[in-house]
Scaffold this motif. Structure first.
Motif, PDB file in Angstrom:
ATOM      1  N   GLY A  11       9.405   6.380   3.273  1.00  0.00           N
ATOM      2  CA  GLY A  11       8.070   6.007   2.722  1.00  0.00           C
ATOM      3  C   GLY A  11       7.477   7.375   2.467  1.00  0.00           C
ATOM      4  O   GLY A  11       7.709   8.404   3.118  1.00  0.00           O
ATOM      5  N   ARG A  13       4.455   8.446   2.956  1.00  0.00           N
ATOM      6  CA  ARG A  13       3.993   9.050   4.123  1.00  0.00           C
ATOM      7  C   ARG A  13       4.643   9.661   5.078  1.00  0.00           C
ATOM      8  O   ARG A  13       4.288  10.568   5.658  1.00  0.00           O
ATOM      9  CB  ARG A  13       3.033   7.773   4.911  1.00  0.00           C
ATOM     10  CG  ARG A  13       1.763   7.467   4.110  1.00  0.00           C
ATOM     11  CD  ARG A  13       0.915   6.418   4.871  1.00  0.00           C
ATOM     12  NE  ARG A  13      -0.254   5.962   4.319  1.00  0.00           N
ATOM     13  CZ  ARG A  13      -1.253   6.066   4.500  1.00  0.00           C
ATOM     14  NH1 ARG A  13      -1.433   6.801   5.608  1.00  0.00           N
ATOM     15  NH2 ARG A  13      -2.209   5.714   3.920  1.00  0.00           N
ATOM     16  N   HIS A  55       1.967   5.427  -7.348  1.00  0.00           N
ATOM     17  CA  HIS A  55       1.710   4.551  -6.337  1.00  0.00           C
ATOM     18  C   HIS A  55       2.768   3.815  -5.483  1.00  0.00           C
ATOM     19  O   HIS A  55       2.293   2.927  -4.659  1.00  0.00           O
ATOM     20  CB  HIS A  55       0.728   3.588  -6.941  1.00  0.00           C
ATOM     21  CG  HIS A  55      -0.570   3.990  -7.637  1.00  0.00           C
ATOM     22  ND1 HIS A  55      -1.494   4.913  -6.763  1.00  0.00           N
ATOM     23  CD2 HIS A  55      -0.787   4.404  -8.831  1.00  0.00           C
ATOM     24  CE1 HIS A  55      -2.358   5.310  -7.683  1.00  0.00           C
ATOM     25  NE2 HIS A  55      -2.005   4.884  -8.878  1.00  0.00           N
ATOM     26  N   LYS A  57       5.008   3.286  -2.673  1.00  0.00           N
ATOM     27  CA  LYS A  57       4.938   3.606  -1.223  1.00  0.00           C
ATOM     28  C   LYS A  57       6.351   4.179  -0.591  1.00  0.00           C
ATOM     29  O   LYS A  57       6.406   4.653   0.219  1.00  0.00           O
ATOM     30  CB  LYS A  57       4.541   2.250  -0.312  1.00  0.00           C
ATOM     31  CG  LYS A  57       3.282   1.707  -0.793  1.00  0.00           C
ATOM     32  CD  LYS A  57       2.121   2.616  -0.252  1.00  0.00           C
ATOM     33  CE  LYS A  57       0.948   1.761  -0.795  1.00  0.00           C
ATOM     34  NZ  LYS A  57      -0.284   2.832  -1.048  1.00  0.00           N
TER      35      LYS A  57
END
Length: 74
Positions: A11, A13, A55, A57
């Motif tokens: 991911g 993040r 964009h 993820k």
């Protein structure tokens, strides 16, 4: 001695937090990673060739490997 990380799906993040573990929140870590990526034109060209979308993820193992190649392992 730590063994090298092998690129795996990750991911954005999660990867950003590995590069910026002391950042207050995940959004700031992602922004910092994005800024590093945008400042490196060659890395961005390779990432786009590997199917990277701004964009997305989840990053593919190939995309993570490209980031490791340019930024070093976190």
């Amino acid at each position: 001695m730590n063994k090298p990380l092998s690129p795996r799906p990750c991911g954005k993040r999660e990867l950003a937090r590995m590069y910026f573990p002391k950042t207050v929140n995940a959004a700031s870590a992602v922004a910092n990673l994005r800024n590093l990526m945008l400042c490196n034109r060659d890395m961005m060209e390779e990432l786009k060739a590997a199917g990277y979308k701004a964009h997305a993820k989840i990053l593919t193992p190939r995309q993570v490997g490209i980031i490791y190649q340019y930024l070093g392992e976190p």
